[in-house]
Design a protein around this motif. Structure first.
Motif, PDB file in Angstrom:
ATOM      1  N   TRP A  22       4.906   1.445  11.443  1.00  0.00           N
ATOM      2  CA  TRP A  22       5.704   1.382  10.077  1.00  0.00           C
ATOM      3  C   TRP A  22       6.221   2.344   9.352  1.00  0.00           C
ATOM      4  O   TRP A  22       5.744   3.698   9.891  1.00  0.00           O
ATOM      5  N   ARG A  59       8.391   4.195   5.965  1.00  0.00           N
ATOM      6  CA  ARG A  59       9.214   3.786   4.856  1.00  0.00           C
ATOM      7  C   ARG A  59      10.404   4.814   4.874  1.00  0.00           C
ATOM      8  O   ARG A  59      10.602   6.155   4.907  1.00  0.00           O
ATOM      9  N   GLU A 108      10.803  -0.624   3.637  1.00  0.00           N
ATOM     10  CA  GLU A 108       9.481  -0.296   4.612  1.00  0.00           C
ATOM     11  C   GLU A 108      10.003  -1.193   5.570  1.00  0.00           C
ATOM     12  O   GLU A 108      10.495  -2.345   5.435  1.00  0.00           O
ATOM     13  N   TRP A 145       8.343  -2.361   9.498  1.00  0.00           N
ATOM     14  CA  TRP A 145       7.038  -2.781  10.106  1.00  0.00           C
ATOM     15  C   TRP A 145       7.478  -3.321  11.446  1.00  0.00           C
ATOM     16  O   TRP A 145       8.068  -4.379  11.708  1.00  0.00           O
ATOM     17  N   LEU A 160       0.135  -5.886   4.277  1.00  0.00           N
ATOM     18  CA  LEU A 160       1.591  -6.076   3.755  1.00  0.00           C
ATOM     19  C   LEU A 160       1.202  -6.321   2.051  1.00  0.00           C
ATOM     20  O   LEU A 160       2.408  -5.879   1.313  1.00  0.00           O
ATOM     21  N   ILE A 188       1.688  -3.472  -0.396  1.00  0.00           N
ATOM     22  CA  ILE A 188       3.016  -2.742  -0.582  1.00  0.00           C
ATOM     23  C   ILE A 188       3.428  -3.284  -1.982  1.00  0.00           C
ATOM     24  O   ILE A 188       3.383  -4.544  -2.247  1.00  0.00           O
ATOM     25  N   LEU A 203      11.206  -5.193   2.115  1.00  0.00           N
ATOM     26  CA  LEU A 203      10.407  -5.297   3.381  1.00  0.00           C
ATOM     27  C   LEU A 203      10.809  -5.699   4.453  1.00  0.00           C
ATOM     28  O   LEU A 203      11.210  -7.053   4.245  1.00  0.00           O
ATOM     29  N   ARG A 225      11.048  -9.616   3.110  1.00  0.00           N
ATOM     30  CA  ARG A 225      10.509  -9.890   1.926  1.00  0.00           C
ATOM     31  C   ARG A 225      11.719 -10.375   0.902  1.00  0.00           C
ATOM     32  O   ARG A 225      12.498  -9.707   0.637  1.00  0.00           O
TER      33      ARG A 225
END
Length: 228
Positions: free
Chosen positions: A86, A88, A99, A101, A124, A127, A133, A195
């Motif tokens: 991952w 950022r 982020e 991943w 997750l 975070i 995300l 997300r």
């Protein structure tokens, strides 16, 4: 890759010389990764990103096992090491951070896939909720059904960008073809999750060969998305 010109690329199964070749052919990108056995050994889940748009502010790796911090660890009956990389990223223009991943779940052992999904969900959840995300991967499990998909969507509250997309291309293609004539049964084992809230303008399975050949045993999956 040059034709689609993505801002971010997640690879699975690439070995170090292949990733160096990609990096040499795509000089506008920077990449982060680590071999599954540590260092440059075994396959990577590498993340490429445009260096003019983004700068990395943090990154790490962990292994899909009961001992995630142990390099190369395996504890769920799988024969091959599996991991997550991952990063950022900070968007240079706005200063906003998000982020990415990237992972590759086991292709043989159901328990390993389910436990991998549970570990990923657990990580997750740590975070900050306001941080956008993206999760990329070959999950070796069908989208839309099954425990792995349920854990990462319904439980982890990630959206499948394919289903959100206002426009979809080649949606009946299986994403895995194994260099054989493509099957058109709509089986996606390669997903791009995000997300919410997220707006997805387009998603596609890229099926164009070059000189009659495919560059991988999977079709690339792409999504054009924007976080508010």
């Amino acid at each position: 890759l040059q034709r689609e010109a993505p801002d971010i690329i997640g690879t699975q199964e690439g070995v170090y010389p292949q990733l160096r070749d990609i990096a040499a052919d795509l000089p506008d990108y920077e990449w982060i990764g680590l071999g599954r056995a540590g260092g440059s050994h075994d396959e990577f889940c590498a993340i490429f990103f445009r260096r003019d748009r983004f700068e990395p502010v943090a990154f790490d790796h962990f292994w899909l096992s009961d001992t995630p911090e142990v390099v190369g660890s395996m504890t769920w009956g799988n024969r091959y090491r599996r991991m997550v990389t991952w990063v950022r990223l900070r968007e240079r223009a706005s200063g906003r951070e998000f982020e990415v991943w990237n992972t590759h779940f086991d292709h043989e052992v159901d328990l390993a896939r389910e436990n991998s999904a549970l570990l990923l969900r657990e990580r997750l959840a740590k975070i900050e909720p306001a941080v956008p995300l993206i999760v990329l991967g070959d999950f070796n499990a069908p989208a839309g059904a099954g425990r792995v998909y349920e854990i990462l969507t319904a439980d982890a509250k990630l959206a499948d960008t394919w289903t959100l997309a206002r426009e979809r291309e080649n949606e009946d293609y299986n994403t895995f073809h194994d260099y054989q004539p493509p099957q058109r049964l709509g089986e996606r084992i390669d997903w791009i999750l995000a997300r919410p809230p997220v707006d997805v303008a387009r998603a596609a399975i890229v099926v164009r060969p070059k000189h009659g050949q495919m560059p991988s045993d999977h079709f690339p999956v792409i999504a054009e998305l924007r976080f508010p």
